[in-house]
Enzyme design. Structure first.
Site, short mmCIF file in Angstrom:
data_model
loop_
_atom_site.label_atom_id
_atom_site.label_comp_id
_atom_site.label_asym_id
_atom_site.label_seq_id
_atom_site.Cartn_x
_atom_site.Cartn_y
_atom_site.Cartn_z
N HIS A 77 -14.69 29.12 42.55
CA HIS A 77 -14.92 28.35 41.34
C HIS A 77 -16.11 29.02 40.65
O HIS A 77 -17.11 29.31 41.31
CB HIS A 77 -15.23 26.88 41.64
CG HIS A 77 -14.22 26.22 42.51
ND1 HIS A 77 -14.48 25.82 43.80
CD2 HIS A 77 -12.92 25.91 42.29
CE1 HIS A 77 -13.40 25.28 44.34
NE2 HIS A 77 -12.44 25.33 43.43
N GLU A 130 -7.19 28.28 41.20
CA GLU A 130 -6.48 27.11 40.69
C GLU A 130 -7.07 26.68 39.35
O GLU A 130 -7.53 25.56 39.19
CB GLU A 130 -6.51 25.95 41.71
CG GLU A 130 -7.76 25.84 42.56
CD GLU A 130 -8.78 24.86 41.98
OE1 GLU A 130 -8.62 24.45 40.82
OE2 GLU A 130 -9.73 24.53 42.70
#
Length: 450
Positions: free
Chosen positions: A350, A388
């Protein structure tokens, strides 16, 4: 002619041939690598580290292809689809200065190989021979072959003519960028400190277990973490002329490092930047973590206590620019959505860029590919990295595809629809993703958008 006169004559000949020096690299240990620009094409190119010539290379009048699958078939002599590349000869410093060493150290040879993979970055292989004038050529050949930096031409097990005694070696781009010839050989590799040690001696498999409100998973025991503020990865980006650096987050819990003023208290520079970035509209739109200093301090403390996550600060030439969380996917909340299930050593990330001046596609490709590089280098058992991003975030998906990821599927978290991006190790290192020898993203008007 005595030695002093011979040395002077050699230096004069070299200086006459050299038009200028070109900065190619800055190694992770801050050594500067330059190559000579010569007026005479017949002269070899010198490679200098911190102003000292450590070796040379020149092009020989032959080209070679590393043919593999066609060997032993009717296509062996007609495998023209396999690219041929010019053969290079590696020479010792003594080739231009009789008083200079006739040997090349292992660390300097790696720097020369790094230089070649930067200059000839589009080549999957670089055919070389080690000059017979290199006194330690046998040692260097063993280093190249034993480390996997190079191989000999392919032969079949029952071939009576072995390639072992042939002088030609094929440097392999794919193995070079996977760290071949670095850990356990010298300290110039991209992984630094604790992570370099772990790469040389990865934690053997033994099962561990995670139980949280989001995850219940059995998985391998994860390695211990670096020290706060420890640099874990460094790589120079030639097209930008800057060093990209990843550092394990420093909360300064022991109170011994410099602090800065932020919101009325003294905090570490890392926490101050993290707090400021998350309170910006740009970052908050993606992360939703706007809040007071104590919230952000507690957030990082939680990640530091979590064996599955490395919170990392990113910088250009020492100036903080962004933040990344490097995660082990199997004990991450994305794991249940992975088609076929998460593997033991899958990684994820992330990331955010906090500083406006460090945005732009070319810089983004540099740091984004570097994060994946760092993840793959940490453990050779990591076969893929899984992302993602929001399915609607076209910019991040485009960036992912630019570093050889692909969209594997779409899926729904409780709070967002995501695209699942995959990056297999083999594809990442097979492609020409990491050299950044030039800015391939300069628009038609010639003005780089960095």
């Amino acid at each position: 002619m005595n030695n002093a006169n011979r040395r002077l004559a050699a230096i004069q000949r070299t200086l006459a041939a050299v038009n200028s020096w070109n900065r190619i690299l800055v190694l992770p240990d801050d050594a500067r690598v330059d190559i000579s620009q010569v007026n005479d094409a017949a002269q070899p190119t010198a490679v200098a580290i911190d102003g000292k010539v450590v070796g040379l290379y020149r092009t020989l009048p032959r080209s070679l292809a590393l043919v593999i699958s066609a060997i032993g078939t009717q296509h062996e002599k007609s495998a023209d689809h396999v690219p041929k590349y010019p053969l290079l000869e590696i020479l010792p410093p003594a080739a231009v200065d009789a008083s200079a060493p006739a040997t090349i150290s292992i660390a300097d040879l790696w720097a020369i190989v790094y230089t070649l993979h930067t200059v000839y970055h589009s080549q999957e292989t670089i055919p070389i021979v080690l000059s017979p004038t290199i006194q330690n050529a046998v040692e260097l050949s063993a280093y190249l072959l034993n480390s996997g930096l190079a191989r000999k031409r392919h032969t079949l097990p029952d071939d009576t003519i072995s390639s072992a005694s042939e002088p030609e070696h094929f440097l392999i781009r794919q193995t070079f960028w996977q760290g071949a010839g670095t850990v356990s050989y010298h300290t110039r590799g991209w992984l630094r400190g604790h992570l370099a040690h772990l790469a040389s001696a990865p934690v053997p498999y033994t099962q561990s277990f995670t139980r949280t409100s989001l995850v219940i998973a059995a998985h391998p025991l994860r390695p211990t973490k670096p020290r706060e503020g420890e640099v874990i990865y460094r790589r120079y980006i030639p097209s930008l002329g800057q060093m990209l650096e990843f550092t394990y987050f420093d909360l300064d819990l022991d109170g011994v490092r410099p602090t800065v003023e932020c919101d009325g208290e003294r905090v570490s520079p890392h926490l101050a930047a993290f707090h400021r970035w998350h309170n910006s509209d740009h970052v908050n739109r993606g992360w939703g973590e706007r809040g007071p200093m104590e919230k952000h301090r507690a957030y990082i403390r939680g990640l530091m206590a979590d064996p599955s996550t490395l919170p990392i600060m990113m910088s250009w030439d020492g100036e903080l620019m962004g933040y990344c969380e490097m995660v082990w996917t199997k004990e991450n909340h994305v794991a249940p959505y992975v088609p076929g299930g998460a593997w033991d050593y899958d990684r994820g990330l992330h990331v955010l860029v906090g500083e406006e001046k460090f945005r732009g596609i070319h810089r983004s490709k540099a740091w984004f590919s570097a994060i994946h590089h760092c993840l793959f280098l940490q453990d050779a058992r990591t076969e893929r990295v899984i992302g993602e991003p929001k399915a609607a975030n076209a910019a991040v998906i485009k960036l992912s595809e630019a570093v050889a990821m692909n969209v594997n599927t779409l899926f729904d978290f409780p709070y967002k629809r995501s695209a699942m991006t995959w990056l297999p190790r083999e594809r990442f290192f097979r492609y020409d993703v990491l050299a950044f020898a030039e800015d391939n993203d300069t628009p038609p008007d010639g003005i780089p958008r960095k």
